[in-house]
Design a protein around this motif. Structure first.
Motif, PDB file in Angstrom:
ATOM      1  N   ASN A  30       0.825  -1.211   0.000  1.00  0.00           N
ATOM      2  CA  ASN A  30       0.000   0.000   0.000  1.00  0.00           C
ATOM      3  C   ASN A  30       0.863   1.266   0.000  1.00  0.00           C
ATOM      4  OD1 ASN A  30      -2.556   1.199  -0.141  1.00  0.00           O
ATOM      5  ND2 ASN A  30      -2.612   1.564   2.078  1.00  0.00           N
ATOM      6  N   LEU A  31       2.017   1.204  -0.659  1.00  0.00           N
ATOM      7  CA  LEU A  31       2.901   2.355  -0.793  1.00  0.00           C
ATOM      8  C   LEU A  31       2.652   2.970  -2.167  1.00  0.00           C
ATOM      9  CD1 LEU A  31       6.130   0.775   0.727  1.00  0.00           C
ATOM     10  CD2 LEU A  31       4.620   2.470   1.802  1.00  0.00           C
ATOM     11  N   THR A  32       1.633   3.817  -2.222  1.00  0.00           N
ATOM     12  CA  THR A  32       1.145   4.325  -3.504  1.00  0.00           C
ATOM     13  C   THR A  32       1.826   5.613  -3.951  1.00  0.00           C
ATOM     14  OG1 THR A  32      -0.663   5.423  -2.333  1.00  0.00           O
ATOM     15  CG2 THR A  32      -1.104   3.228  -3.238  1.00  0.00           C
ATOM     16  N   GLY A  33       2.816   6.065  -3.191  1.00  0.00           N
ATOM     17  CA  GLY A  33       3.570   7.231  -3.641  1.00  0.00           C
ATOM     18  C   GLY A  33       4.365   6.930  -4.892  1.00  0.00           C
ATOM     19  N   THR A  34       4.755   5.674  -5.079  1.00  0.00           N
ATOM     20  CA  THR A  34       5.455   5.249  -6.285  1.00  0.00           C
ATOM     21  C   THR A  34       4.428   5.067  -7.389  1.00  0.00           C
ATOM     22  OG1 THR A  34       7.078   4.104  -4.903  1.00  0.00           O
ATOM     23  CG2 THR A  34       7.050   3.560  -7.239  1.00  0.00           C
ATOM     24  N   LYS A  35       4.578   5.805  -8.493  1.00  0.00           N
ATOM     25  CA  LYS A  35       3.536   5.867  -9.529  1.00  0.00           C
ATOM     26  C   LYS A  35       3.878   4.998 -10.740  1.00  0.00           C
ATOM     27  CE  LYS A  35       1.644   9.144  -7.060  1.00  0.00           C
ATOM     28  NZ  LYS A  35       0.484   8.833  -6.198  1.00  0.00           N
ATOM     29  N   GLU A  36       2.841   4.605 -11.468  1.00  0.00           N
ATOM     30  CA  GLU A  36       3.020   3.980 -12.771  1.00  0.00           C
ATOM     31  C   GLU A  36       2.661   4.984 -13.839  1.00  0.00           C
ATOM     32  OE1 GLU A  36       2.012  -0.233 -14.042  1.00  0.00           O
ATOM     33  OE2 GLU A  36       0.394   0.892 -15.018  1.00  0.00           O
ATOM     34  N   GLY A  37       3.632   5.292 -14.685  1.00  0.00           N
ATOM     35  CA  GLY A  37       3.391   6.202 -15.787  1.00  0.00           C
ATOM     36  C   GLY A  37       3.386   5.467 -17.114  1.00  0.00           C
ATOM     37  N   CYS A  38       4.551   4.948 -17.488  1.00  0.00           N
ATOM     38  CA  CYS A  38       4.696   4.308 -18.804  1.00  0.00           C
ATOM     39  C   CYS A  38       4.764   2.795 -18.735  1.00  0.00           C
ATOM     40  CB  CYS A  38       5.963   4.831 -19.479  1.00  0.00           C
ATOM     41  SG  CYS A  38       7.479   4.368 -18.599  1.00  0.00           S
ATOM     42  N   ALA A  39       5.131   2.231 -17.591  1.00  0.00           N
ATOM     43  CA  ALA A  39       5.317   0.781 -17.406  1.00  0.00           C
ATOM     44  C   ALA A  39       6.374   0.220 -18.345  1.00  0.00           C
ATOM     45  CB  ALA A  39       3.996   0.028 -17.584  1.00  0.00           C
ATOM     46  N   SER A  40       7.339   1.053 -18.739  1.00  0.00           N
ATOM     47  CA  SER A  40       8.405   0.585 -19.632  1.00  0.00           C
ATOM     48  C   SER A  40       9.768   1.159 -19.278  1.00  0.00           C
ATOM     49  CB  SER A  40       8.059   0.930 -21.084  1.00  0.00           C
ATOM     50  OG  SER A  40       7.917   2.328 -21.248  1.00  0.00           O
ATOM     51  N   GLY A  41       9.886   1.823 -18.133  1.00  0.00           N
ATOM     52  CA  GLY A  41      11.169   2.361 -17.722  1.00  0.00           C
ATOM     53  C   GLY A  41      11.560   3.633 -18.426  1.00  0.00           C
ATOM     54  N   ASP A  42      10.591   4.369 -18.966  1.00  0.00           N
ATOM     55  CA  ASP A  42      10.902   5.577 -19.727  1.00  0.00           C
ATOM     56  C   ASP A  42      10.602   6.884 -18.998  1.00  0.00           C
ATOM     57  OD1 ASP A  42      11.891   4.356 -22.023  1.00  0.00           O
ATOM     58  OD2 ASP A  42       9.882   4.055 -22.848  1.00  0.00           O
ATOM     59  N   CYS A  43       9.594   6.888 -18.119  1.00  0.00           N
ATOM     60  CA  CYS A  43       9.144   8.174 -17.578  1.00  0.00           C
ATOM     61  C   CYS A  43       9.688   8.466 -16.186  1.00  0.00           C
ATOM     62  CB  CYS A  43       7.625   8.237 -17.560  1.00  0.00           C
ATOM     63  SG  CYS A  43       6.840   7.258 -16.255  1.00  0.00           S
ATOM     64  N   GLY A  44      10.098   7.465 -15.427  1.00  0.00           N
ATOM     65  CA  GLY A  44      10.715   7.689 -14.118  1.00  0.00           C
ATOM     66  C   GLY A  44       9.754   7.878 -12.969  1.00  0.00           C
ATOM     67  N   ALA A  45       8.439   7.861 -13.207  1.00  0.00           N
ATOM     68  CA  ALA A  45       7.490   8.081 -12.113  1.00  0.00           C
ATOM     69  C   ALA A  45       7.547   6.981 -11.062  1.00  0.00           C
ATOM     70  CB  ALA A  45       6.062   8.190 -12.667  1.00  0.00           C
ATOM     71  N   CYS A  46       8.063   5.809 -11.446  1.00  0.00           N
ATOM     72  CA  CYS A  46       8.108   4.661 -10.542  1.00  0.00           C
ATOM     73  C   CYS A  46       9.456   4.514  -9.837  1.00  0.00           C
ATOM     74  CB  CYS A  46       7.815   3.383 -11.315  1.00  0.00           C
ATOM     75  SG  CYS A  46       9.136   2.953 -12.479  1.00  0.00           S
ATOM     76  N   THR A  47      10.329   5.505  -9.938  1.00  0.00           N
ATOM     77  CA  THR A  47      11.694   5.376  -9.422  1.00  0.00           C
ATOM     78  C   THR A  47      11.730   5.139  -7.918  1.00  0.00           C
ATOM     79  OG1 THR A  47      12.534   6.820 -11.179  1.00  0.00           O
ATOM     80  CG2 THR A  47      13.941   6.516  -9.244  1.00  0.00           C
ATOM     81  N   VAL A  48      12.503   4.144  -7.505  1.00  0.00           N
ATOM     82  CA  VAL A  48      12.781   3.873  -6.096  1.00  0.00           C
ATOM     83  C   VAL A  48      14.288   3.663  -5.963  1.00  0.00           C
ATOM     84  CG1 VAL A  48      10.516   2.834  -5.682  1.00  0.00           C
ATOM     85  CG2 VAL A  48      12.473   1.373  -6.290  1.00  0.00           C
ATOM     86  N   LEU A  49      14.754   3.555  -4.729  1.00  0.00           N
ATOM     87  CA  LEU A  49      16.161   3.271  -4.470  1.00  0.00           C
ATOM     88  C   LEU A  49      16.312   1.825  -4.016  1.00  0.00           C
ATOM     89  CD1 LEU A  49      17.354   6.489  -2.591  1.00  0.00           C
ATOM     90  CD2 LEU A  49      17.355   6.003  -5.047  1.00  0.00           C
ATOM     91  N   ILE A  50      17.279   1.129  -4.605  1.00  0.00           N
ATOM     92  CA  ILE A  50      17.624  -0.228  -4.195  1.00  0.00           C
ATOM     93  C   ILE A  50      19.010  -0.178  -3.560  1.00  0.00           C
ATOM     94  CG2 ILE A  50      18.032  -2.601  -4.931  1.00  0.00           C
ATOM     95  CD1 ILE A  50      15.157  -1.750  -5.199  1.00  0.00           C
ATOM     96  N   GLY A  51      19.128  -0.715  -2.346  1.00  0.00           N
ATOM     97  CA  GLY A  51      20.392  -0.647  -1.624  1.00  0.00           C
ATOM     98  C   GLY A  51      21.009  -2.004  -1.380  1.00  0.00           C
TER      99      GLY A  51
END
Length: 486
Positions: A30-51
């Protein structure tokens, strides 16, 4: 599998492993701050950090969660927009969030979380307080190059990124010292991680021996490293990937070795690592990587994936073709064969890889890397776009030409006939010879027309790039036009 999301440990045993991280965050957490824009890695709306753990703490990279397979998260750390504030004392804003407010960097707000996470990734790994303002600005623009603002408000976002970088880097140690509560069992023949249900499995082998054992049992399994193209089958075409083998924990496939004679690149080495390793050895290629994909894509995409995907418009194969690169290919029996890249492509999306085989390494001779090289990419957008035509040109110490193109045939292809003609005039290259070479090039290739470019345009651009490369090699004019990149 076990991982951490915003400082909260998570254990998963039954979710389909080809589920994307974006789907998991929104549906299961339920972490909806991360958005779906293009679903292809082009728009960046879904960007998160992986550590991942490093000697300095947690080293974070920005990635596109819409094409990041959930199964690849074992033992890693995920930070979303919701986690940034929680990581700060007393709920204060992260420096990037604070700067976005101060600089009025948010308009409609849909893309804002992605921009913030991209800049937070830069902020966590960068100390630019003592460098020039131009360098800081360039770093900020690079960090957000994969983020699309449909309100066209880039100026205040760039200003926010620059302002945030005046404050010390954060996030290196803000996640608790976490270890998996129950270490997963491991054997010498099978990997330690298995995420399975009735219809799916996802393995993360820790060695080539384990990979080979899996390929004996499942020669039809799909191999995934970056997944920046493969995962589009899930996010764009709504397919399932029932058998996935992840290569990201096989150390031998992620190594870069350099000696006096050759450079050996692991097939699972990410582009962002190549940028560092090849900065002095092949600066022309490193410059091209800036146009191959956004920072999020370069943090996941791999050279091996770009080769084995066998796309005729892939950016890396023409570079490797003119360098006479050699491939080391392993199989499920533990045997290896070597083959020149020029022999690897058979037809559109077809290679010499047989069932149970995988690309292990790419070998480039140092002598080839030291010779004059030009890489030209023609695309509709300058950055983060697929090539219409990709041209690679090398000239050795004797004046011999090596020429390859992408986007001009069903496969990335050497221009052998054109090379042979030019090499007859290595010491007498003039405008008439170059024009004749263009005529031979037009007979050697028959490009197709599509949404990116017509066949006529592709042919005209290929000839223009050939003329440009010849001019650069003979006159030393490194610009030879308005732009030096195309």
């Amino acid at each position: 599998m076990q991982f951490v999301v915003n400082n909260n440990p998570v254990t998963i045993t039954s979710i389909a492993p080809d589920m994307t991280l974006l789907q998991y965050l929104r549906r299961e957490q339920n972490l909806t701050g991360t958005k779906e824009g293009c679903a292809s890695g082009d728009c960046g709306a879904c960007t998160v950090l992986i550590g991942q753990k490093s000697s300095q703490g947690i080293a974070y990279k920005a990635v596109n969660s819409c094409i990041f397979p959930l199964g690849s998260l074992h033992n890693q750390y995920v930070m979303t927009i919701e986690g940034l504030t929680h990581s700060m004392a007393s709920g204060e804003l992260h420096p990037v969030q604070e700067s976005m407010v101060n600089c009025h960097g948010s308009q409609c707000g849909f893309c804002t979380p992605g921009f913030v996470m991209s800049l937070a990734g830069l902020h966590s790994n960068t100390d630019l307080q003592q460098v020039s303002s131009d360098t800081v600005r360039a770093k900020v623009i690079d960090a957000i190059s994969g983020n699309l603002c449909r309100c066209t408000g880039y100026r205040p976002i760039i200003e926010a990124g620059i302002q945030a970088l005046t404050k010390p880097a954060l996030l290196l140690n803000d996640v608790q010292n976490w270890e998996p509560s129950v270490p997963l069992a491991s054997t010498t023949t099978l990997p330690s991680l298995a995420l399975e249900n009735a219809n799916y499995f996802y393995w993360q082998p820790e060695s080539e021996a384990q990979l080979q054992s899996l390929l004996v049992l499942h020669p039809d399994a799909r191999l995934i490293a970056g997944g920046t193209d493969l995962m589009l089958e899930v996010s764009q075409n709504y397919k399932t990937l029932p058998k996935l083998i992840d290569l990201n924990t096989i150390a031998n496939l992620m190594k870069i070795s350099v000696d006096d004679k050759q450079v050996t690149l692991g097939a699972a080495v990410q582009y962002s690592e190549l940028e560092i390793a090849l900065a002095d050895l092949s600066p022309e290629f490193v410059k091209l990587l800036g146009r191959l994909g956004s920072r999020q894509i370069r943090n996941r995409g791999t050279l091996g994936g770009n080769i084995c995907n066998a796309s005729p418009i892939a950016d890396c194969p023409p570079w490797l073709l003119v360098l006479d690169a050699e491939l080391v290919i392993g199989n499920r029996r533990g045997d290896y064969r070597r083959d020149m890249l020029s022999n690897f492509y058979l037809d559109y999306k077809r290679t010499t890889l047989a069932a149970g085989e995988y690309l292990a390494h790419i070998i480039i001779q140092r002598s080839a890397l030291s010779q004059p090289l030009k890489l030209y990419k023609i695309s509709k957008r300058y950055e983060d776009d697929i090539s219409a035509v990709m041209g690679a040109f090398r000239r050795d110490d004797s004046g011999k030409f090596f020429i390859a193109f992408g986007g001009m045939a069903a496969i990335p292809k050497r221009a052998r006939a054109t090379e042979n003609f030019l090499n007859q005039y290595a010491n007498d290259l003039n405008e008439d010879v170059i024009e004749q070479a263009c005529n031979i090039l037009a007979q050697e290739f028959s490009p197709l027309g599509d949404v990116r470019a017509s066949a006529e345009y592709r042919m005209a651009m290929a000839c223009s790039l050939l003329k440009k490369a010849c001019t650069v090699f003979t006159s030393g004019d490194t610009i030879a036009g308005v732009f030096d990149h195309a």
